[in-house]
Design a protein around this motif. Sequence first.
Motif, PDB file in Angstrom:
ATOM      1  N   THR A  17      53.123 -31.281 -13.941  1.00 22.66           N
ATOM      2  CA  THR A  17      51.852 -31.988 -14.105  1.00 22.66           C
ATOM      3  C   THR A  17      50.681 -31.230 -13.498  1.00 22.66           C
ATOM      4  N   SER A  18      50.942 -30.392 -12.487  1.00 22.95           N
ATOM      5  CA  SER A  18      49.858 -29.658 -11.828  1.00 22.95           C
ATOM      6  C   SER A  18      49.474 -28.385 -12.569  1.00 22.95           C
ATOM      7  N   ILE A  19      50.448 -27.699 -13.144  1.00 21.74           N
ATOM      8  CA  ILE A  19      50.177 -26.367 -13.689  1.00 21.74           C
ATOM      9  C   ILE A  19      49.745 -26.406 -15.146  1.00 21.74           C
ATOM     10  N   THR A  20      49.991 -27.522 -15.833  1.00 14.61           N
ATOM     11  CA  THR A  20      49.590 -27.617 -17.229  1.00 14.61           C
ATOM     12  C   THR A  20      48.066 -27.804 -17.330  1.00 14.61           C
ATOM     13  N   PRO A  21      47.478 -27.401 -18.471  1.00 12.35           N
ATOM     14  CA  PRO A  21      46.017 -27.489 -18.605  1.00 12.35           C
ATOM     15  C   PRO A  21      45.496 -28.915 -18.421  1.00 12.35           C
ATOM     16  N   GLY A  22      44.370 -29.010 -17.796  1.00 13.90           N
ATOM     17  CA  GLY A  22      43.699 -30.286 -17.566  1.00 13.90           C
ATOM     18  C   GLY A  22      42.326 -30.011 -17.001  1.00 13.90           C
ATOM     19  N   PRO A  23      41.554 -31.061 -16.736  1.00 16.28           N
ATOM     20  CA  PRO A  23      40.188 -30.856 -16.230  1.00 16.28           C
ATOM     21  C   PRO A  23      40.126 -30.006 -14.964  1.00 16.28           C
ATOM     22  N   ASN A  24      41.002 -30.278 -13.993  1.00 22.52           N
ATOM     23  CA  ASN A  24      40.984 -29.493 -12.754  1.00 22.52           C
ATOM     24  C   ASN A  24      41.208 -28.014 -13.023  1.00 22.52           C
ATOM     25  N   ASN A  25      42.207 -27.710 -13.827  1.00 19.04           N
ATOM     26  CA  ASN A  25      42.561 -26.309 -14.049  1.00 19.04           C
ATOM     27  C   ASN A  25      41.518 -25.572 -14.885  1.00 19.04           C
ATOM     28  N   MET A  26      40.893 -26.259 -15.820  1.00 13.53           N
ATOM     29  CA  MET A  26      39.832 -25.616 -16.586  1.00 13.53           C
ATOM     30  C   MET A  26      38.657 -25.250 -15.676  1.00 13.53           C
ATOM     31  N   MET A  27      38.326 -26.167 -14.754  1.00 14.98           N
ATOM     32  CA  MET A  27      37.216 -25.894 -13.840  1.00 14.98           C
ATOM     33  C   MET A  27      37.574 -24.798 -12.836  1.00 14.98           C
ATOM     34  N   LEU A  28      38.837 -24.758 -12.396  1.00 14.62           N
ATOM     35  CA  LEU A  28      39.254 -23.714 -11.463  1.00 14.62           C
ATOM     36  C   LEU A  28      39.256 -22.340 -12.121  1.00 14.62           C
ATOM     37  N   LEU A  29      39.695 -22.278 -13.351  1.00 21.68           N
ATOM     38  CA  LEU A  29      39.666 -21.009 -14.072  1.00 21.68           C
ATOM     39  C   LEU A  29      38.236 -20.490 -14.182  1.00 21.68           C
ATOM     40  N   ALA A  30      37.331 -21.388 -14.561  1.00 20.52           N
ATOM     41  CA  ALA A  30      35.927 -21.000 -14.676  1.00 20.52           C
ATOM     42  C   ALA A  30      35.337 -20.634 -13.316  1.00 20.52           C
ATOM     43  N   SER A  31      35.716 -21.371 -12.271  1.00 16.23           N
ATOM     44  CA  SER A  31      35.197 -21.064 -10.939  1.00 16.23           C
ATOM     45  C   SER A  31      35.705 -19.719 -10.449  1.00 16.23           C
ATOM     46  N   GLY A  32      36.964 -19.407 -10.737  1.00 13.40           N
ATOM     47  CA  GLY A  32      37.495 -18.111 -10.359  1.00 13.40           C
ATOM     48  C   GLY A  32      36.745 -16.968 -11.012  1.00 13.40           C
ATOM     49  N   VAL A  33      36.391 -17.145 -12.273  1.00 17.59           N
ATOM     50  CA  VAL A  33      35.624 -16.121 -12.992  1.00 17.59           C
ATOM     51  C   VAL A  33      34.216 -16.001 -12.415  1.00 17.59           C
ATOM     52  N   ASN A  34      33.551 -17.120 -12.226  1.00 18.64           N
ATOM     53  CA  ASN A  34      32.135 -17.110 -11.859  1.00 18.64           C
ATOM     54  C   ASN A  34      31.876 -16.892 -10.369  1.00 18.64           C
ATOM     55  N   HIS A  35      32.849 -17.266  -9.518  1.00 24.44           N
ATOM     56  CA  HIS A  35      32.606 -17.220  -8.073  1.00 24.44           C
ATOM     57  C   HIS A  35      33.661 -16.467  -7.282  1.00 24.44           C
ATOM     58  N   GLY A  36      34.794 -16.159  -7.899  1.00 20.74           N
ATOM     59  CA  GLY A  36      35.860 -15.473  -7.185  1.00 20.74           C
ATOM     60  C   GLY A  36      36.841 -16.441  -6.543  1.00 20.74           C
ATOM     61  N   PHE A  37      38.012 -15.928  -6.178  1.00 21.98           N
ATOM     62  CA  PHE A  37      39.080 -16.777  -5.652  1.00 21.98           C
ATOM     63  C   PHE A  37      38.736 -17.345  -4.278  1.00 21.98           C
ATOM     64  N   LYS A  38      38.197 -16.514  -3.397  1.00 27.03           N
ATOM     65  CA  LYS A  38      37.949 -16.953  -2.028  1.00 27.03           C
ATOM     66  C   LYS A  38      36.980 -18.127  -1.985  1.00 27.03           C
ATOM     67  N   LYS A  39      35.892 -18.058  -2.748  1.00 27.43           N
ATOM     68  CA  LYS A  39      34.908 -19.143  -2.733  1.00 27.43           C
ATOM     69  C   LYS A  39      35.412 -20.389  -3.459  1.00 27.43           C
ATOM     70  N   THR A  40      36.502 -20.241  -4.214  1.00 29.05           N
ATOM     71  CA  THR A  40      37.076 -21.386  -4.923  1.00 29.05           C
ATOM     72  C   THR A  40      38.114 -22.111  -4.077  1.00 29.05           C
ATOM     73  N   LEU A  41      38.506 -21.546  -2.933  1.00 25.02           N
ATOM     74  CA  LEU A  41      39.532 -22.168  -2.095  1.00 25.02           C
ATOM     75  C   LEU A  41      39.187 -23.605  -1.677  1.00 25.02           C
ATOM     76  N   PRO A  42      37.929 -23.918  -1.275  1.00 31.22           N
ATOM     77  CA  PRO A  42      37.628 -25.322  -0.953  1.00 31.22           C
ATOM     78  C   PRO A  42      37.833 -26.256  -2.141  1.00 31.22           C
ATOM     79  N   HIS A  43      37.555 -25.773  -3.340  1.00 30.23           N
ATOM     80  CA  HIS A  43      37.775 -26.559  -4.556  1.00 30.23           C
ATOM     81  C   HIS A  43      39.269 -26.861  -4.712  1.00 30.23           C
ATOM     82  N   ILE A  44      40.110 -25.833  -4.509  1.00 26.65           N
ATOM     83  CA  ILE A  44      41.561 -26.014  -4.606  1.00 26.65           C
ATOM     84  C   ILE A  44      42.040 -27.030  -3.575  1.00 26.65           C
ATOM     85  N   ALA A  45      41.587 -26.874  -2.328  1.00 30.89           N
ATOM     86  CA  ALA A  45      41.994 -27.798  -1.264  1.00 30.89           C
ATOM     87  C   ALA A  45      41.539 -29.220  -1.567  1.00 30.89           C
TER      88      ALA A  45
END
Length: 205
Positions: A17-45
Amino acid sequence: MMTLPTLLAVMAFATVTSITPGPNNMMLLASGVNHGFKKTLPHIAGISIGLMVLLLAAGLGLGALLQQWPQLYLALKVLGVAYMVWLAWKLWHAEAPTEVDGDQASPAAAGLMGFWGAAAFQWVNPKAWMIAIGAVAGFTAPGGGWTAMLGLALVCALVNAPCVGLWALAGAKLSRFLAEPSRRRAFNAVMALSLLASIWPMLGA
């Protein structure tokens, strides 16, 4: 105490349920592209902690309340869909963060979602509600108590974090290829449409 077979079943459920596509994962993918992994860590948490709190609430009576009052669940769903449409609009119009004195512009200016925003989003995310109610219904016994619910919520959150983190990491790996503004705009448009598409299967839930 959770038995080993139950633990493995919960972990499998949380992974799928966590790894399949959904709103959270679409936003994280976009955040990783636009801001990088490190700045996306608070979003993941925020996603994982928010899901844990939501699951606890569902197990301690809120899920039953929503089943008893479907109008309340419908209101949450409408609010969640409206918020996701707004997020998709923002993503469609997003630009890569600009450089200011050798550093990137502020996260707020770049549209980066932080910990509290991501945690709060789970309460209006239809997929998060489906996960929470499904986990409670499938893996808890009546009268299981607070400790059983806390164990279930912790396992789901601990599995969720690395699963959703993979999407942010994938985005970060793509960022160099998408450094060209035209490619970045095209990617953000595709992600906005994907976010909208992820809403559709949840409308009938």
